[in-house]
Design an enzyme around this catalytic site. Sequence first.
Site, short mmCIF file in Angstrom:
data_model
loop_
_atom_site.label_atom_id
_atom_site.label_comp_id
_atom_site.label_asym_id
_atom_site.label_seq_id
_atom_site.Cartn_x
_atom_site.Cartn_y
_atom_site.Cartn_z
N THR A 240 -20.54 21.47 -24.28
CA THR A 240 -21.06 20.86 -23.05
C THR A 240 -21.72 19.57 -23.45
O THR A 240 -22.55 19.56 -24.35
CB THR A 240 -22.11 21.76 -22.38
OG1 THR A 240 -21.42 22.79 -21.71
CG2 THR A 240 -22.95 21.00 -21.36
N ARG B 178 -20.72 30.49 -9.55
CA ARG B 178 -21.90 30.23 -10.39
C ARG B 178 -21.99 28.74 -10.75
O ARG B 178 -21.02 28.11 -11.12
CB ARG B 178 -21.81 31.07 -11.66
CG ARG B 178 -23.02 30.93 -12.58
CD ARG B 178 -22.78 29.93 -13.69
NE ARG B 178 -23.86 29.93 -14.68
CZ ARG B 178 -24.00 28.99 -15.60
NH1 ARG B 178 -23.16 28.00 -15.68
NH2 ARG B 178 -25.00 29.04 -16.45
N THR C 22 -28.40 21.87 -23.29
CA THR C 22 -27.19 22.66 -23.44
C THR C 22 -27.61 24.11 -23.66
O THR C 22 -28.74 24.38 -24.06
CB THR C 22 -26.33 22.13 -24.62
OG1 THR C 22 -25.11 22.89 -24.67
CG2 THR C 22 -27.04 22.25 -25.95
N GLY C 23 -26.69 25.03 -23.39
CA GLY C 23 -27.02 26.43 -23.59
C GLY C 23 -27.05 27.19 -22.28
O GLY C 23 -26.45 26.77 -21.29
N SER D 218 -15.42 23.85 -23.28
CA SER D 218 -16.59 23.92 -22.41
C SER D 218 -16.74 22.73 -21.49
O SER D 218 -17.73 22.63 -20.76
CB SER D 218 -17.87 24.02 -23.25
OG SER D 218 -17.90 25.24 -23.92
N THR E 171 -19.77 19.65 -17.78
CA THR E 171 -19.49 20.97 -18.36
C THR E 171 -18.53 21.77 -17.49
O THR E 171 -18.43 21.52 -16.28
CB THR E 171 -20.81 21.77 -18.51
OG1 THR E 171 -20.54 22.98 -19.22
CG2 THR E 171 -21.42 22.11 -17.17
#
Length: 314
Positions: free
Chosen positions: A173, A201, A224-225, A71, A191
């Site tokens: 990340t 994106r 994060t996420g 990641s 990341t």
Amino acid sequence: MAALACANTTEEKQATTEKEAVPGSFPIVIATWDVKKATAKAWEVMKNGGSSLDAVEQGCMVEEANADGQSVGIGGLPDRDGNVTLDACIMNPAGDYGAVVYLQNILHPISVARKVMEETPHVLLAGKGAEQFALENGFEKVNLLTENSKKAWEEWKITSQYKPIINIENHDTIGMLAIDQNGDISGGCTTSGLAYKMAGRVGDSPIIGSGLFVDNEVGAATATGLGEEVLKTVGSFLIVELMRQGKSPQEACEEAVNRIVKKNGDRIKDFQVGYIAVNKQGETGAYGIHDGFVYTVYQNEENKKHVPEYYLKS
Ligand code: SD4
């Protein structure tokens, strides 16, 4: 004999007191996920007199160079077209900010972000322009797609179904916050973004206030996420502002997650968001939507993984 026993007790007491130093003793490093090598690097930089800014840059670089982490940096899972595109940002104690988004072929986006902050009149460079800036500043062109990540992408292409996988594609990340011996706070976030994302994106990680925010008077936070949800709620800025109003880092992280929960209802079962925060006193906090999010704190000579509380208890 009695005197000796007494001396031992005092010594033991001293050792315990040292070990249990006040929560805010500096330096301190806190980072998303189990990234002890990265926090150790950041800690070492500050122990040797380096600034929190040097610490977060060098700490983030450890994960960027780790080809096993899928990641961040080299080895990151590509977008749906097979391109590894990187996002990163950095903030210093003066509140300056630098970022790169959609950067390809460069091993250390965090260092390019720092150069954007320190050596350009801008704060954010994207895509080809960011790459050109990096190459002009001595960064080498590198193939970031490892055999493992290429294989994973080829397998994914068989079904081509985009679905965030909680705590799997999100793992690693790195959002890192540090306070140095002067009590000054910096932060970095780096990341490769969500695996198999649409071309072009960009997530929350490189966006000031979303993936990262630092205010040297108050504290700092990072995320994060699923970046889309962090972006919509400007999560890291929210946490810092809540701390400014008197909330602890823990309370502020919980409130930021609760905002996302409230907006999404049932949908929260499908994605993860995790926050970490530190305030000016060196108190830390963390909270996630789901189980599985972990973070690392290096403080009081101890480099340790922590498991935070989370919202969705089955
Ligand atoms: C993103 N927030 O691009 C990042 C992904 C992430 O751990 O945090 N992964 O949406």
